[in-house]
Design a protein around this motif. Structure first.
Motif, mmCIF file in Angstrom:
data_model
loop_
_atom_site.group_PDB
_atom_site.id
_atom_site.type_symbol
_atom_site.label_atom_id
_atom_site.label_comp_id
_atom_site.label_asym_id
_atom_site.label_seq_id
_atom_site.Cartn_x
_atom_site.Cartn_y
_atom_site.Cartn_z
ATOM 1 N N UNK A 21 -8.562 -7.190 0.264
ATOM 2 C CA UNK A 21 -7.777 -6.104 -0.273
ATOM 3 C C UNK A 21 -6.539 -5.936 0.608
ATOM 4 N N UNK A 22 -5.372 -5.839 -0.035
ATOM 5 C CA UNK A 22 -4.133 -5.592 0.699
ATOM 6 C C UNK A 22 -3.878 -4.100 0.801
ATOM 7 N N UNK A 23 -3.393 -3.692 1.964
ATOM 8 C CA UNK A 23 -3.095 -2.295 2.235
ATOM 9 C C UNK A 23 -1.758 -2.210 2.943
ATOM 10 N N UNK A 24 -1.057 -1.117 2.749
ATOM 11 C CA UNK A 24 0.202 -0.865 3.448
ATOM 12 C C UNK A 24 0.025 0.395 4.278
ATOM 13 N N UNK A 25 0.431 0.321 5.540
ATOM 14 C CA UNK A 25 0.331 1.483 6.420
ATOM 15 C C UNK A 25 1.413 2.478 6.020
ATOM 16 N N UNK A 26 1.002 3.600 5.481
ATOM 17 C CA UNK A 26 1.932 4.644 5.070
ATOM 18 C C UNK A 26 2.397 5.437 6.284
ATOM 19 N N UNK A 27 1.430 5.853 7.110
ATOM 20 C CA UNK A 27 1.782 6.590 8.326
ATOM 21 C C UNK A 27 0.596 6.606 9.272
ATOM 22 N N UNK A 28 0.913 6.846 10.536
ATOM 23 C CA UNK A 28 -0.108 6.997 11.564
ATOM 24 C C UNK A 28 0.190 8.299 12.285
ATOM 25 N N UNK A 29 -0.787 9.201 12.283
ATOM 26 C CA UNK A 29 -0.582 10.483 12.939
ATOM 27 C C UNK A 29 -1.899 10.999 13.496
ATOM 28 N N UNK A 30 -1.828 11.487 14.720
ATOM 29 C CA UNK A 30 -2.984 12.091 15.388
ATOM 30 C C UNK A 30 -4.228 11.201 15.347
ATOM 31 N N UNK A 31 -4.037 9.905 15.593
ATOM 32 C CA UNK A 31 -5.167 8.991 15.665
ATOM 33 C C UNK A 31 -5.731 8.550 14.335
ATOM 34 N N UNK A 32 -5.070 8.925 13.247
ATOM 35 C CA UNK A 32 -5.528 8.552 11.909
ATOM 36 C C UNK A 32 -4.416 7.788 11.187
ATOM 37 N N UNK A 33 -4.802 6.706 10.535
ATOM 38 C CA UNK A 33 -3.853 5.922 9.751
ATOM 39 C C UNK A 33 -4.096 6.187 8.267
ATOM 40 N N UNK A 34 -3.020 6.418 7.546
ATOM 41 C CA UNK A 34 -3.096 6.592 6.097
ATOM 42 C C UNK A 34 -2.629 5.270 5.488
ATOM 43 N N UNK A 35 -3.511 4.645 4.722
ATOM 44 C CA UNK A 35 -3.235 3.336 4.140
ATOM 45 C C UNK A 35 -3.135 3.449 2.622
ATOM 46 N N UNK A 36 -2.134 2.790 2.066
ATOM 47 C CA UNK A 36 -1.959 2.782 0.616
ATOM 48 C C UNK A 36 -2.585 1.519 0.049
ATOM 49 N N UNK A 37 -3.470 1.705 -0.920
ATOM 50 C CA UNK A 37 -4.132 0.585 -1.575
ATOM 51 C C UNK A 37 -3.236 0.025 -2.684
ATOM 52 N N UNK A 38 -3.616 -1.112 -3.219
ATOM 53 C CA UNK A 38 -2.830 -1.758 -4.273
ATOM 54 C C UNK A 38 -2.724 -0.903 -5.535
ATOM 55 N N UNK A 39 -3.706 -0.035 -5.771
ATOM 56 C CA UNK A 39 -3.660 0.841 -6.951
ATOM 57 C C UNK A 39 -2.912 2.148 -6.670
ATOM 58 N N UNK A 40 -2.226 2.198 -5.505
ATOM 59 C CA UNK A 40 -1.388 3.317 -5.055
ATOM 60 C C UNK A 40 -2.177 4.545 -4.616
ATOM 61 N N UNK A 41 -3.500 4.433 -4.517
ATOM 62 C CA UNK A 41 -4.278 5.506 -3.925
ATOM 63 C C UNK A 41 -4.260 5.329 -2.405
ATOM 64 N N UNK A 42 -4.678 6.349 -1.691
ATOM 65 C CA UNK A 42 -4.636 6.313 -0.234
ATOM 66 C C UNK A 42 -6.029 6.479 0.366
#
Length: 75
Positions: A1-22
């Motif tokens: 599964x491919x993911x894009x790192x949307x942001x990293x804050x306070x030790x947590x990474x928010x990743x965007x999935x191919x279906x645009x969910x996070x």
């Protein structure tokens, strides 16, 4: 599964999935060098950086920006 790192804050990474969910994951489980915009491949166990896909994505965004700025200058 491919993911894009949307942001990293306070030790947590928010990743965007191919279906645009996070999804959110602890930043410490990601490979060193990960930053916003990094493209990752998750194989079910490990996250790996896909440098080639990231480079292509950045080039595509730059082309879009250039087109946008050219259109804006002509108006």
């Amino acid at each position: 599964m491919k993911l894009i790192v949307d942001r990293i804050e306070e030790g947590t990474a928010v990743l965007e999935k191919e279906d645009l969910t996070h999804i959110t994951v602890p930043a410490q489980i990601l490979p060193q060098g990960v930053k916003e915009g990094s493209v990752l491949i998750f194989d079910g166990v490990n996250y790996n950086i896909d440098a080639e896909a990231e480079s292509e994505r950045r080039k595509a965004m730059l082309r879009k920006q250039n087109l946008l700025f050219k259109r804006t200058k002509k108006e």
